[in-house]
Design a protein around this motif. Structure first.
Motif, mmCIF file in Angstrom:
data_model
loop_
_atom_site.group_PDB
_atom_site.id
_atom_site.type_symbol
_atom_site.label_atom_id
_atom_site.label_comp_id
_atom_site.label_asym_id
_atom_site.label_seq_id
_atom_site.Cartn_x
_atom_site.Cartn_y
_atom_site.Cartn_z
ATOM 1 N N LEU A 138 0.844 -1.015 -0.078
ATOM 2 C CA LEU A 138 -0.143 -0.101 -0.005
ATOM 3 C C LEU A 138 0.831 1.202 -0.093
ATOM 4 N N VAL A 139 0.717 2.003 -0.586
ATOM 5 C CA VAL A 139 1.373 3.524 -0.898
ATOM 6 C C VAL A 139 0.393 4.524 -1.300
ATOM 7 N N GLN A 140 0.843 5.642 -0.699
ATOM 8 C CA GLN A 140 0.103 6.733 -1.321
ATOM 9 C C GLN A 140 0.339 7.412 -2.517
ATOM 10 N N ALA A 141 -0.672 7.884 -3.136
ATOM 11 C CA ALA A 141 -0.476 8.663 -4.480
ATOM 12 C C ALA A 141 0.720 9.363 -4.709
ATOM 13 N N GLY A 142 1.630 9.479 -5.443
ATOM 14 C CA GLY A 142 2.757 10.014 -5.508
ATOM 15 C C GLY A 142 4.036 9.400 -5.207
ATOM 16 N N GLY A 143 3.800 8.226 -4.385
ATOM 17 C CA GLY A 143 4.797 7.437 -3.972
ATOM 18 C C GLY A 143 5.206 6.486 -4.918
ATOM 19 N N SER A 144 6.350 5.836 -4.301
ATOM 20 C CA SER A 144 7.094 4.763 -5.383
ATOM 21 C C SER A 144 7.366 3.411 -4.617
ATOM 22 N N LEU A 145 7.168 2.237 -5.306
ATOM 23 C CA LEU A 145 7.365 0.974 -5.134
ATOM 24 C C LEU A 145 8.254 0.435 -6.347
ATOM 25 N N ARG A 146 8.941 -0.543 -5.500
ATOM 26 C CA ARG A 146 9.926 -1.305 -6.537
ATOM 27 C C ARG A 146 9.700 -2.813 -6.557
ATOM 28 N N LEU A 147 9.043 -3.318 -7.498
ATOM 29 C CA LEU A 147 8.623 -4.875 -7.534
ATOM 30 C C LEU A 147 9.965 -5.756 -7.797
ATOM 31 N N SER A 148 10.041 -6.969 -7.426
ATOM 32 C CA SER A 148 10.884 -7.940 -7.930
ATOM 33 C C SER A 148 10.264 -9.106 -8.408
ATOM 34 N N CYS A 149 11.137 -9.831 -9.402
ATOM 35 C CA CYS A 149 10.458 -11.178 -9.741
ATOM 36 C C CYS A 149 11.707 -11.995 -9.854
ATOM 37 N N ALA A 150 11.944 -12.903 -8.940
ATOM 38 C CA ALA A 150 12.969 -13.955 -9.090
ATOM 39 C C ALA A 150 12.679 -15.360 -9.823
ATOM 40 N N ALA A 151 13.482 -15.736 -10.866
ATOM 41 C CA ALA A 151 13.159 -16.891 -11.469
ATOM 42 C C ALA A 151 14.056 -18.037 -11.012
ATOM 43 N N SER A 152 13.472 -19.204 -11.023
ATOM 44 C CA SER A 152 14.362 -20.298 -10.641
ATOM 45 C C SER A 152 13.724 -21.424 -11.290
ATOM 46 N N GLY A 153 14.527 -22.639 -11.220
ATOM 47 C CA GLY A 153 14.234 -23.711 -12.049
ATOM 48 C C GLY A 153 14.937 -23.791 -13.448
ATOM 49 N N SER A 154 14.382 -24.002 -14.401
ATOM 50 C CA SER A 154 15.121 -24.056 -15.717
ATOM 51 C C SER A 154 15.402 -22.721 -16.415
ATOM 52 N N ILE A 155 16.061 -21.771 -15.659
ATOM 53 C CA ILE A 155 16.378 -20.591 -16.132
ATOM 54 C C ILE A 155 16.938 -20.278 -17.204
ATOM 55 N N PHE A 156 17.690 -21.452 -17.795
ATOM 56 C CA PHE A 156 18.593 -21.194 -19.037
ATOM 57 C C PHE A 156 17.473 -21.011 -20.130
ATOM 58 N N SER A 157 15.984 -21.456 -20.109
ATOM 59 C CA SER A 157 15.328 -21.806 -20.779
ATOM 60 C C SER A 157 14.399 -20.315 -21.179
ATOM 61 N N ILE A 158 14.661 -19.269 -20.323
ATOM 62 C CA ILE A 158 14.158 -18.099 -20.507
ATOM 63 C C ILE A 158 15.045 -16.852 -21.052
ATOM 64 N N ASP A 159 14.427 -16.074 -21.634
ATOM 65 C CA ASP A 159 15.036 -14.912 -22.215
ATOM 66 C C ASP A 159 14.433 -13.538 -21.627
ATOM 67 N N THR A 160 13.437 -13.378 -22.607
ATOM 68 C CA THR A 160 12.580 -12.248 -22.155
ATOM 69 C C THR A 160 11.691 -12.196 -21.144
ATOM 70 N N MET A 161 11.580 -11.161 -20.127
ATOM 71 C CA MET A 161 10.649 -10.982 -19.159
ATOM 72 C C MET A 161 9.845 -9.748 -19.209
ATOM 73 N N GLY A 162 8.625 -10.062 -18.648
ATOM 74 C CA GLY A 162 7.840 -8.687 -18.540
ATOM 75 C C GLY A 162 6.981 -8.679 -17.443
ATOM 76 N N TRP A 163 6.358 -7.475 -17.469
ATOM 77 C CA TRP A 163 5.580 -7.078 -16.290
ATOM 78 C C TRP A 163 4.214 -6.703 -16.764
ATOM 79 N N TYR A 164 3.147 -7.314 -16.060
ATOM 80 C CA TYR A 164 1.549 -7.109 -16.507
ATOM 81 C C TYR A 164 0.879 -6.625 -15.282
ATOM 82 N N ARG A 165 -0.389 -6.161 -15.494
ATOM 83 C CA ARG A 165 -1.257 -5.983 -14.139
ATOM 84 C C ARG A 165 -2.544 -6.077 -14.635
ATOM 85 N N GLN A 166 -3.356 -6.423 -13.639
ATOM 86 C CA GLN A 166 -4.655 -6.833 -13.726
ATOM 87 C C GLN A 166 -5.599 -6.053 -12.448
ATOM 88 N N ALA A 167 -6.224 -5.183 -13.081
ATOM 89 C CA ALA A 167 -7.354 -4.500 -12.162
ATOM 90 C C ALA A 167 -8.613 -5.410 -11.982
#
Length: 123
Positions: free
Chosen positions: A11-40
């Motif tokens: 939870l953050v107030q309007a005007g504020g900042s957040l930093r999201l992280s996404c850690a990958a594990s497993g067969s990481i050699f098989s991934i290249d491009t990563m992306g962020w999406y959102r759903q309201a």
């Protein structure tokens, strides 16, 4: 298989900042491009940003200049720095990954998804 785990939402107030992280594990050699999406609530999942392993990026217009995607290949982690947050940024944020080496915008081109992290921006 690849597992993606998002963190950093909250939870953050309007005007504020957040930093999201996404850690990958497993067969990481098989991934290249990563992306962020959102759903309201009641809306479709929308593309926000993508980054290739080489560092090429692409953003949707609504977040350009406010959000920055980056990655640390050594840590198998992708980040989304979100500044100047607005109440309309409230959503569940998901990271995704695939094995292609080019910018990927369409969500059906991603093979792996995280479980999502909630971001709530209060006015």
């Amino acid at each position: 298989q690849v597992q993606l785990v998002e963190s950093g939402g909250g939870l953050v107030q309007a005007g504020g900042s957040l930093r999201l992280s996404c850690a990958a594990s497993g067969s990481i050699f098989s991934i290249d491009t990563m992306g962020w999406y959102r759903q309201a609530p009641g809306k479709q999942r929308e593309f926000l940003a993508t980054i290739t392993s080489g560092g090429s990026t692409n953003y949707t217009d609504s977040v350009k200049g406010r959000f920055t995607i980056s990655r640390d290949n050594a840590k198998n982690t992708v980040y989304l720095q979100m500044n100047s947050l607005k109440p309309e940024d409230t959503a569940v944020y998901y990271c995704a990954a695939n094995g292609v080496t080019t910018i990927t915008v369409k969500k059906n081109k991603y093979d792996y998804w995280g479980q999502g992290t909630q971001v709530t921006v209060s006015s």
